[in-house]
Design a protein around this motif. Structure first.
Motif, short mmCIF file in Angstrom:
data_model
loop_
_atom_site.label_atom_id
_atom_site.label_comp_id
_atom_site.label_asym_id
_atom_site.label_seq_id
_atom_site.Cartn_x
_atom_site.Cartn_y
_atom_site.Cartn_z
N LEU A 144 0.82 -1.21 0.00
CA LEU A 144 0.00 0.00 0.00
C LEU A 144 0.86 1.26 0.00
O LEU A 144 0.53 2.25 -0.66
N SER A 145 1.98 1.23 0.71
CA SER A 145 2.83 2.41 0.79
C SER A 145 3.54 2.70 -0.53
O SER A 145 3.91 3.84 -0.81
N MET A 146 3.74 1.65 -1.35
CA MET A 146 4.45 1.82 -2.62
C MET A 146 3.50 1.96 -3.80
O MET A 146 3.95 2.21 -4.92
N SER A 147 2.21 1.75 -3.59
CA SER A 147 1.26 1.78 -4.70
C SER A 147 1.04 3.20 -5.18
O SER A 147 0.87 4.13 -4.40
N GLY A 148 1.01 3.35 -6.50
CA GLY A 148 0.74 4.66 -7.08
C GLY A 148 -0.74 4.85 -7.29
O GLY A 148 -1.47 3.91 -7.54
N GLY A 149 -1.19 6.06 -7.22
CA GLY A 149 -2.61 6.33 -7.37
C GLY A 149 -3.08 6.19 -8.80
O GLY A 149 -2.53 6.77 -9.71
N GLY A 150 -4.13 5.41 -9.00
CA GLY A 150 -4.78 5.32 -10.30
C GLY A 150 -4.03 4.55 -11.36
O GLY A 150 -4.43 4.54 -12.51
N GLY A 151 -2.93 3.88 -11.01
CA GLY A 151 -2.14 3.21 -12.03
C GLY A 151 -2.40 1.73 -12.14
O GLY A 151 -1.72 1.04 -12.87
N ASN A 152 -3.36 1.22 -11.42
CA ASN A 152 -3.60 -0.21 -11.40
C ASN A 152 -4.65 -0.60 -12.44
O ASN A 152 -5.53 0.17 -12.78
N SER A 153 -4.54 -1.82 -12.95
CA SER A 153 -5.52 -2.33 -13.91
C SER A 153 -6.03 -3.67 -13.44
O SER A 153 -5.33 -4.41 -12.73
N VAL A 154 -7.24 -3.99 -13.85
CA VAL A 154 -7.83 -5.28 -13.50
C VAL A 154 -6.98 -6.40 -14.09
O VAL A 154 -6.73 -7.43 -13.44
N LEU A 155 -6.50 -6.22 -15.33
CA LEU A 155 -5.66 -7.22 -15.97
C LEU A 155 -4.38 -7.44 -15.18
O LEU A 155 -3.97 -8.59 -14.95
N GLY A 156 -3.74 -6.37 -14.75
CA GLY A 156 -2.49 -6.49 -14.01
C GLY A 156 -2.67 -7.23 -12.70
O GLY A 156 -1.87 -8.10 -12.34
N VAL A 157 -3.74 -6.91 -11.97
CA VAL A 157 -4.01 -7.58 -10.70
C VAL A 157 -4.30 -9.06 -10.94
O VAL A 157 -3.83 -9.94 -10.21
N ALA A 158 -5.08 -9.35 -11.99
CA ALA A 158 -5.40 -10.74 -12.31
C ALA A 158 -4.14 -11.53 -12.68
O ALA A 158 -3.98 -12.70 -12.29
N LEU A 159 -3.23 -10.91 -13.42
CA LEU A 159 -1.99 -11.58 -13.79
C LEU A 159 -1.12 -11.86 -12.57
O LEU A 159 -0.52 -12.95 -12.45
N CYS A 160 -1.04 -10.90 -11.65
CA CYS A 160 -0.25 -11.10 -10.43
C CYS A 160 -0.87 -12.19 -9.56
O CYS A 160 -0.15 -12.97 -8.93
N LEU A 161 -2.20 -12.25 -9.53
CA LEU A 161 -2.87 -13.30 -8.77
C LEU A 161 -2.60 -14.66 -9.41
O LEU A 161 -2.36 -15.66 -8.71
N LEU A 162 -2.63 -14.72 -10.74
CA LEU A 162 -2.31 -15.96 -11.44
C LEU A 162 -0.87 -16.37 -11.15
O LEU A 162 -0.58 -17.57 -10.99
N ALA A 163 0.03 -15.39 -11.08
CA ALA A 163 1.42 -15.69 -10.75
C ALA A 163 1.52 -16.30 -9.35
O ALA A 163 2.30 -17.24 -9.13
N ALA A 164 0.76 -15.78 -8.41
CA ALA A 164 0.78 -16.30 -7.04
C ALA A 164 0.27 -17.75 -7.01
O ALA A 164 0.84 -18.60 -6.31
N VAL A 165 -0.78 -18.03 -7.77
CA VAL A 165 -1.33 -19.39 -7.82
C VAL A 165 -0.32 -20.34 -8.46
O VAL A 165 -0.10 -21.46 -7.98
N ALA A 166 0.33 -19.90 -9.55
CA ALA A 166 1.33 -20.73 -10.22
C ALA A 166 2.52 -20.99 -9.31
O ALA A 166 3.06 -22.11 -9.27
N TYR A 167 2.93 -19.98 -8.59
CA TYR A 167 4.04 -20.10 -7.63
C TYR A 167 3.72 -21.13 -6.56
O TYR A 167 4.52 -22.05 -6.27
N ALA A 168 2.52 -21.02 -5.98
CA ALA A 168 2.13 -21.95 -4.92
C ALA A 168 2.01 -23.38 -5.45
O ALA A 168 2.50 -24.33 -4.83
N GLY A 169 1.39 -23.53 -6.60
CA GLY A 169 1.26 -24.85 -7.18
C GLY A 169 2.60 -25.47 -7.53
O GLY A 169 2.82 -26.67 -7.34
N GLY A 170 3.53 -24.65 -8.02
CA GLY A 170 4.85 -25.14 -8.36
C GLY A 170 5.63 -25.63 -7.16
O GLY A 170 6.30 -26.66 -7.21
N VAL A 171 5.55 -24.87 -6.05
CA VAL A 171 6.26 -25.25 -4.83
C VAL A 171 5.72 -26.57 -4.28
O VAL A 171 6.48 -27.47 -3.92
N VAL A 172 4.40 -26.69 -4.22
CA VAL A 172 3.78 -27.90 -3.68
C VAL A 172 4.06 -29.10 -4.57
O VAL A 172 4.24 -30.23 -4.09
N ALA A 173 4.14 -28.89 -5.88
CA ALA A 173 4.47 -29.99 -6.80
C ALA A 173 5.93 -30.39 -6.68
O ALA A 173 6.28 -31.57 -6.85
#
Length: 312
Positions: A144-173
């Protein structure tokens, strides 16, 4: 705990520390390389450099091919973590600011804990849960302290969330694969699988490498040799001697180190809120890595009823 156990635990802790420091440095290198290379080309260049470096070491050590039982985990972690994670994270960081990306991706350790408990039967001691809660609060504060105002996109957040899911799945595998193959084998062939999966971006990589500044290309090579080849190997070494949940919690030190490195290398002076979040991240990792004497936790396995077990 005898001398051999103490030494093994110290080596595993040292390997985990090497991993988080190098992964933190990757955020600084990606910032430079990402200006000249597209997400897929950067991932392919990084993975190719990593696979070549690992291949040389694997050949010198003559470890041979991984056992058949390890290949399922190698293939899954190679596709999810080495391949998909790197591409979508590079893409996501071009759509949102660094703070938002760090905030969303840090859902990953929580997913690792949940998946590890469900699929691997990882224990969930209270100290681990408390440490992860403190670290996640710190990651939220940093983000939150590093986030810029108004620069976020739904696509970007979705991609980062997909990255988190891929990261977790990869570690567990990857964790079961390390029960059959060595850290070097699992990392080398996982990286190779990821590189093969990114081959459709080869044309972009060749074209962009011909026009990219030397600094961007050197940063891409650095990403391949150190945060990929070396850090993923030390990660696998530590993961083989710990649980997926505990190792996932350790990565919460990364946001704090990114703040420090950005300050030292890029001259980006962090604010008070950012520094406070970094301290919380490190404090949570310290709590999650600590061990209570004689403590007892409940191990939840996918095919077994809950039963008491000692903290590992």
């Amino acid at each position: 705990m005898n001398a051999n156990q103490s030494r093994a635990r110290l080596l595993a802790t040292g390997a985990a520390c090497v991993t988080v420091v190098l992964w933190a440095s990757a955020f600084v290198a990606i910032r430079s390389a990402g200006e000249a290379y597209s997400p897929g080309a950067l991932a392919l260049g990084r993975l190719t450099a990593g696979a070549l470096g690992l291949g040389v070491i694997w050949t010198i050590r003559r470890e041979g091919l991984p056992p058949r039982a390890a290949w399922r985990g190698i293939l899954l972690s190679g596709v999810l973590w080495f391949g998909l994670y790197m591409v979508v994270l590079n893409w996501g960081e071009q759509q949102v600011d660094a703070g938002t990306a760090a905030l969303v991706v840090n859902v990953g350790p929580l997913l690792i804990a949940l998946l590890g408990a469900r699929l691997l039967g990882d224990p969930m001691p209270p100290r681990l849960l408390a440490g992860m809660a403190v670290s996640f609060a710190g990651a939220v504060t940093v983000g939150l302290s590093m986030s810029g105002g108004g620069g976020n996109s739904v696509l970007g957040v979705a991609l980062c969330l997909l990255a988190a899911v891929a990261y977790a799945g990869g570690v567990v595998a990857q964790k079961p694969a390390l029960g059959h193959g060595s850290a070097l084998q699992v990392t080398t062939f996982g990286c190779l699988v990821g590189a093969v999966g990114c081959l459709p971006f080869a044309g972009q990589l060749v074209h962009q490498a011909a026009h990219a500044p030397l600094s961007a290309t050197l940063n891409m090579l650095y990403l391949g040799v150190f945060p990929t080849a070396l850090a993923f190997t030390t990660w696998a070494y530590a993961l083989a001697r710990s649980t997926a949940s505990r190792m996932g919690a350790t990565t919460y030190a990364v946001p704090a180190l990114v703040v420090l490195m950005s300050w030292l290398v890029l001259g980006e002076v962090p604010g008070v809120l950012t520094m406070a979040g970094g301290v919380l991240c490190l404090a949570g990792v310290a709590v999650s890595r600590s061990r209570a004497r004689g403590g007892r936790v409940v191990r939840v396995a996918a095919d077994a009823r809950p039963r008491p077990d000692k903290v590992r």
